[in-house]
Scaffold this active site. Sequence first.
Site, PDB file in Angstrom:
ATOM      1  N   VAL A 168       0.860  -1.192   0.000  1.00 46.08           N
ATOM      2  CA  VAL A 168       0.000   0.000   0.000  1.00 46.08           C
ATOM      3  C   VAL A 168       0.891   1.236   0.000  1.00 46.08           C
ATOM      4  O   VAL A 168       1.680   1.442   0.927  1.00 46.08           O
ATOM      5  CB  VAL A 168      -0.953  -0.022   1.216  1.00 46.08           C
ATOM      6  CG1 VAL A 168      -1.612   1.334   1.436  1.00 46.08           C
ATOM      7  CG2 VAL A 168      -2.034  -1.087   1.022  1.00 46.08           C
ATOM      8  N   SER A 221       5.821  -1.385  -0.208  1.00 47.45           N
ATOM      9  CA  SER A 221       5.652  -0.820  -1.554  1.00 47.45           C
ATOM     10  C   SER A 221       6.828   0.080  -1.917  1.00 47.45           C
ATOM     11  O   SER A 221       7.405   0.742  -1.045  1.00 47.45           O
ATOM     12  CB  SER A 221       4.362   0.003  -1.584  1.00 47.45           C
ATOM     13  OG  SER A 221       4.345   0.870  -2.700  1.00 47.45           O
ATOM     14  N   GLN A 251       7.794  -4.843  -2.909  1.00 43.58           N
ATOM     15  CA  GLN A 251       7.067  -4.673  -4.181  1.00 43.58           C
ATOM     16  C   GLN A 251       7.733  -3.590  -5.003  1.00 43.58           C
ATOM     17  O   GLN A 251       7.938  -2.476  -4.535  1.00 43.58           O
ATOM     18  CB  GLN A 251       5.607  -4.301  -3.907  1.00 43.58           C
ATOM     19  CG  GLN A 251       4.789  -3.989  -5.168  1.00 43.58           C
ATOM     20  CD  GLN A 251       4.698  -2.509  -5.468  1.00 43.58           C
ATOM     21  OE1 GLN A 251       4.646  -1.697  -4.548  1.00 43.58           O
ATOM     22  NE2 GLN A 251       4.686  -2.139  -6.733  1.00 43.58           N
ATOM     23  N   TYR A 254       7.669  -1.103  -8.256  1.00 42.35           N
ATOM     24  CA  TYR A 254       7.154  -0.458  -9.461  1.00 42.35           C
ATOM     25  C   TYR A 254       8.388  -0.221 -10.307  1.00 42.35           C
ATOM     26  O   TYR A 254       9.301   0.496  -9.879  1.00 42.35           O
ATOM     27  CB  TYR A 254       6.491   0.885  -9.133  1.00 42.35           C
ATOM     28  CG  TYR A 254       5.061   0.779  -8.668  1.00 42.35           C
ATOM     29  CD1 TYR A 254       4.122   0.050  -9.392  1.00 42.35           C
ATOM     30  CD2 TYR A 254       4.635   1.447  -7.521  1.00 42.35           C
ATOM     31  CE1 TYR A 254       2.799  -0.030  -8.966  1.00 42.35           C
ATOM     32  CE2 TYR A 254       3.313   1.372  -7.102  1.00 42.35           C
ATOM     33  CZ  TYR A 254       2.404   0.631  -7.832  1.00 42.35           C
ATOM     34  OH  TYR A 254       1.098   0.551  -7.416  1.00 42.35           O
ATOM     35  N   THR A 293       4.929  -5.363  -9.762  1.00 45.37           N
ATOM     36  CA  THR A 293       3.559  -5.004 -10.140  1.00 45.37           C
ATOM     37  C   THR A 293       3.518  -4.579 -11.610  1.00 45.37           C
ATOM     38  O   THR A 293       4.309  -3.739 -12.042  1.00 45.37           O
ATOM     39  CB  THR A 293       3.043  -3.858  -9.235  1.00 45.37           C
ATOM     40  OG1 THR A 293       3.010  -4.347  -7.891  1.00 45.37           O
ATOM     41  CG2 THR A 293       1.650  -3.408  -9.632  1.00 45.37           C
ATOM     42  N   ARG A 299      -9.109   7.661 -10.827  1.00 43.58           N
ATOM     43  CA  ARG A 299      -9.622   7.669  -9.445  1.00 43.58           C
ATOM     44  C   ARG A 299     -10.507   8.890  -9.240  1.00 43.58           C
ATOM     45  O   ARG A 299     -10.024   9.975  -8.902  1.00 43.58           O
ATOM     46  CB  ARG A 299      -8.468   7.672  -8.447  1.00 43.58           C
ATOM     47  CG  ARG A 299      -7.416   6.630  -8.712  1.00 43.58           C
ATOM     48  CD  ARG A 299      -7.631   5.358  -7.922  1.00 43.58           C
ATOM     49  NE  ARG A 299      -6.699   4.340  -8.395  1.00 43.58           N
ATOM     50  CZ  ARG A 299      -5.426   4.233  -8.017  1.00 43.58           C
ATOM     51  NH1 ARG A 299      -4.938   5.063  -7.108  1.00 43.58           N
ATOM     52  NH2 ARG A 299      -4.648   3.295  -8.506  1.00 43.58           N
ATOM     53  N   LYS A 319       2.701  -9.399  -9.942  1.00 43.90           N
ATOM     54  CA  LYS A 319       1.418  -8.962  -9.360  1.00 43.90           C
ATOM     55  C   LYS A 319       0.616  -8.144 -10.380  1.00 43.90           C
ATOM     56  O   LYS A 319       1.155  -7.239 -11.029  1.00 43.90           O
ATOM     57  CB  LYS A 319       1.677  -8.100  -8.123  1.00 43.90           C
ATOM     58  CG  LYS A 319       0.425  -7.497  -7.487  1.00 43.90           C
ATOM     59  CD  LYS A 319       0.759  -6.816  -6.174  1.00 43.90           C
ATOM     60  CE  LYS A 319      -0.454  -6.274  -5.452  1.00 43.90           C
ATOM     61  NZ  LYS A 319      -0.904  -4.974  -5.941  1.00 43.90           N
ATOM     62  N   HIS A 330      -5.651  -4.903  -8.607  1.00 50.39           N
ATOM     63  CA  HIS A 330      -5.227  -3.713  -7.849  1.00 50.39           C
ATOM     64  C   HIS A 330      -6.374  -3.202  -6.968  1.00 50.39           C
ATOM     65  O   HIS A 330      -6.541  -2.005  -6.747  1.00 50.39           O
ATOM     66  CB  HIS A 330      -4.773  -2.618  -8.816  1.00 50.39           C
ATOM     67  CG  HIS A 330      -3.572  -1.833  -8.344  1.00 50.39           C
ATOM     68  ND1 HIS A 330      -2.306  -2.049  -8.812  1.00 50.39           N
ATOM     69  CD2 HIS A 330      -3.466  -0.817  -7.447  1.00 50.39           C
ATOM     70  CE1 HIS A 330      -1.468  -1.195  -8.235  1.00 50.39           C
ATOM     71  NE2 HIS A 330      -2.141  -0.442  -7.394  1.00 50.39           N
ATOM     72  N   ASP A 362      -5.312 -11.225  -4.306  1.00 47.97           N
ATOM     73  CA  ASP A 362      -5.924 -10.223  -3.442  1.00 47.97           C
ATOM     74  C   ASP A 362      -7.093  -9.600  -4.184  1.00 47.97           C
ATOM     75  O   ASP A 362      -7.287  -9.828  -5.373  1.00 47.97           O
ATOM     76  CB  ASP A 362      -4.918  -9.154  -2.987  1.00 47.97           C
ATOM     77  CG  ASP A 362      -4.465  -8.218  -4.107  1.00 47.97           C
ATOM     78  OD1 ASP A 362      -5.195  -8.028  -5.097  1.00 47.97           O
ATOM     79  OD2 ASP A 362      -3.358  -7.665  -3.979  1.00 47.97           O
TER      80      ASP A 362
HETATM   81  C1  LIG Z   1      -4.425   2.952  -0.779  1.00 47.40           C
HETATM   82  C2  LIG Z   1      -3.879   1.860  -1.634  1.00 47.40           C
HETATM   83  C3  LIG Z   1      -2.573   1.958  -2.116  1.00 47.40           C
HETATM   84  C4  LIG Z   1      -2.036   0.925  -2.887  1.00 47.40           C
HETATM   85  N1  LIG Z   1      -0.733   1.005  -3.287  1.00 47.40           N
HETATM   86  C5  LIG Z   1      -0.185  -0.027  -3.994  1.00 47.40           C
HETATM   87  C6  LIG Z   1       1.198  -0.016  -4.321  1.00 47.40           C
HETATM   88  O1  LIG Z   1       1.937   0.902  -3.970  1.00 47.40           O
HETATM   89  N2  LIG Z   1       1.667  -1.071  -5.038  1.00 47.40           N
HETATM   90  C7  LIG Z   1       0.877  -2.118  -5.447  1.00 47.40           C
HETATM   91  O2  LIG Z   1       1.351  -3.043  -6.101  1.00 47.40           O
HETATM   92  N3  LIG Z   1      -0.436  -2.152  -5.106  1.00 47.40           N
HETATM   93  C8  LIG Z   1      -0.966  -1.146  -4.392  1.00 47.40           C
HETATM   94  N4  LIG Z   1      -2.285  -1.214  -4.028  1.00 47.40           N
HETATM   95  C9  LIG Z   1      -3.073  -2.415  -4.349  1.00 47.40           C
HETATM   96  C10 LIG Z   1      -2.958  -3.438  -3.212  1.00 47.40           C
HETATM   97  O3  LIG Z   1      -1.661  -3.970  -3.143  1.00 47.40           O
HETATM   98  C11 LIG Z   1      -3.930  -4.602  -3.419  1.00 47.40           C
HETATM   99  O4  LIG Z   1      -3.738  -5.144  -4.708  1.00 47.40           O
HETATM  100  C12 LIG Z   1      -5.399  -4.220  -3.232  1.00 47.40           C
HETATM  101  O5  LIG Z   1      -5.551  -3.251  -2.236  1.00 47.40           O
HETATM  102  C13 LIG Z   1      -6.214  -5.460  -2.875  1.00 47.40           C
HETATM  103  O6  LIG Z   1      -7.554  -5.180  -2.715  1.00 47.40           O
HETATM  104  P1  LIG Z   1      -8.252  -4.916  -1.282  1.00 47.40           P
HETATM  105  O7  LIG Z   1      -7.845  -3.536  -0.889  1.00 47.40           O
HETATM  106  O8  LIG Z   1      -9.691  -5.016  -1.610  1.00 47.40           O
HETATM  107  O9  LIG Z   1      -7.752  -5.955  -0.334  1.00 47.40           O
HETATM  108  C14 LIG Z   1      -2.837  -0.199  -3.237  1.00 47.40           C
HETATM  109  C15 LIG Z   1      -4.143  -0.277  -2.750  1.00 47.40           C
HETATM  110  C16 LIG Z   1      -4.665   0.718  -1.949  1.00 47.40           C
HETATM  111  C17 LIG Z   1      -6.056   0.558  -1.415  1.00 47.40           C
END
Ligand SMILES: Cc1cc2nc3c(=O)[nH]c(=O)nc-3n(C[C@H](O)[C@H](O)[C@H](O)COP(=O)(O)O)c2cc1C
Length: 376
Positions: free
Chosen positions: A78, A106, A127, A129, A155, A164, A250, A274, A305
């Site tokens: 996250v 992240s 993770q 990017y 990712t 968004r 991912k 995501h 996820d």
């Molecule tokens: C606020 C937020 C920030 C996120 N940042 C990243 C990130 O930096 N890198 C990444 O691969 N996924 C990111 N994600 C996706 C999460 O890793 C994950 O795939 C997703 O939140 C899963 O769904 P869920 O929130 O319903 O559990 C982010 C998700 C959220 C909600």
Amino acid sequence: MSNAASIGDLAKRARWRIPGFAFGFLDGGSGEEDGLRRNRDRLEAVILAPKACTGAKPDTTATLFGRDYRLPFGAAPVGMGNLLWPGADLMVARQAARLGFPVVASTVATTALEDIAKAADGNAWFQLYVSREERINRDLLARAWAAGIRELVVTVDVPVAGDRRRDLRNRFVLPFKPGARFVAQLAMAPFWALSTLKHGSPGFPNLARYVGEVDGKTLAGFISSQIKDDLTWDDLKSLRDQWQGRMLVKGIMTASDAKTALGLGADGIWVSNHGGRQLDSAPAAIDSLSAIRAALGPDPVVVMDGGIRSGEDVVRAGATGADFVFCGRAFYYGAAAAGEAGAARAADLLAADLKRTLIQIGCPSWSVLDDGWLWR
Ligand SMILES: Cc1cc2nc3c(=O)[nH]c(=O)nc-3n(C[C@H](O)[C@H](O)[C@H](O)COP(=O)(O)O)c2cc1C
């Protein structure tokens, strides 16, 4: 906090405790949020078939890449986590250490990967990017390795930022220009505002060193311009060759991409859309998981996820074919609702519900959970 009975309860508390733009950033999806809803709708449609009189006292250990985790779920990466509550990233990492599950730092975390690794006490993954600049990728991987991290998650589902709309409506976009709405939202969230004032606004410590001395705004601009938007399988192959540990890809949604990733040497597939934050018309993660497991057979490591809000959801995903399950928002709803106690509550709720569900379906261990427990 102990009376929050579900992740949904924590999300409700978070909604009033933190400013609207921060909650919208955490809770929101892309476009009309059809994908966000679909993740939940399709998970809820997974019905489990309990087996009676098994006397099962379940073992929740999940073995992944030769390591035993005490629980079969972990914290997904996250970015901007400390925006949701100051120190949230470390609060989540400490739950990973306490309960024995992985936490994925992240690239755009608001806490240095080294600090997350330390707090997670051997349970951190990293993770990536992928950056346009080779030197940055190389250095990040070297830092992760030096911090003791052995699992790399690359990712691949952000070729462009998702649409968004909650962020747009809240003007939570770059360049950030605080307006009347921002000030009003801050006024409604005094604890968050004071705490954030005390800790300083969140930055991007993993990347800051690559841009030299710049202010936060320039750094955020640097980050969005750095993420490689023309990623190819060759890039993945070259990362595979560089990284000596395990590598997962991912953001995989189709069986054919899963096969390509495994073909170039990935150790595992991370099925994800995501959390409904990228392509709004992407399939529900649980449906992709089912299709990918059917195409790959039982052996390759497949984690998922998307929409997981309870231990019962973790079991639904396990029965559908996941070797391991990750939660993104759940832990951060907790931290936003009540800081460290909230993050702990989220983890405890998931763990208790997972155990209860395994007992209820008569499953003796996570390792034997399979589609025999799906209602057909
Ligand atoms: C606020 C937020 C920030 C996120 N940042 C990243 C990130 O930096 N890198 C990444 O691969 N996924 C990111 N994600 C996706 C999460 O890793 C994950 O795939 C997703 O939140 C899963 O769904 P869920 O929130 O319903 O559990 C982010 C998700 C959220 C909600």
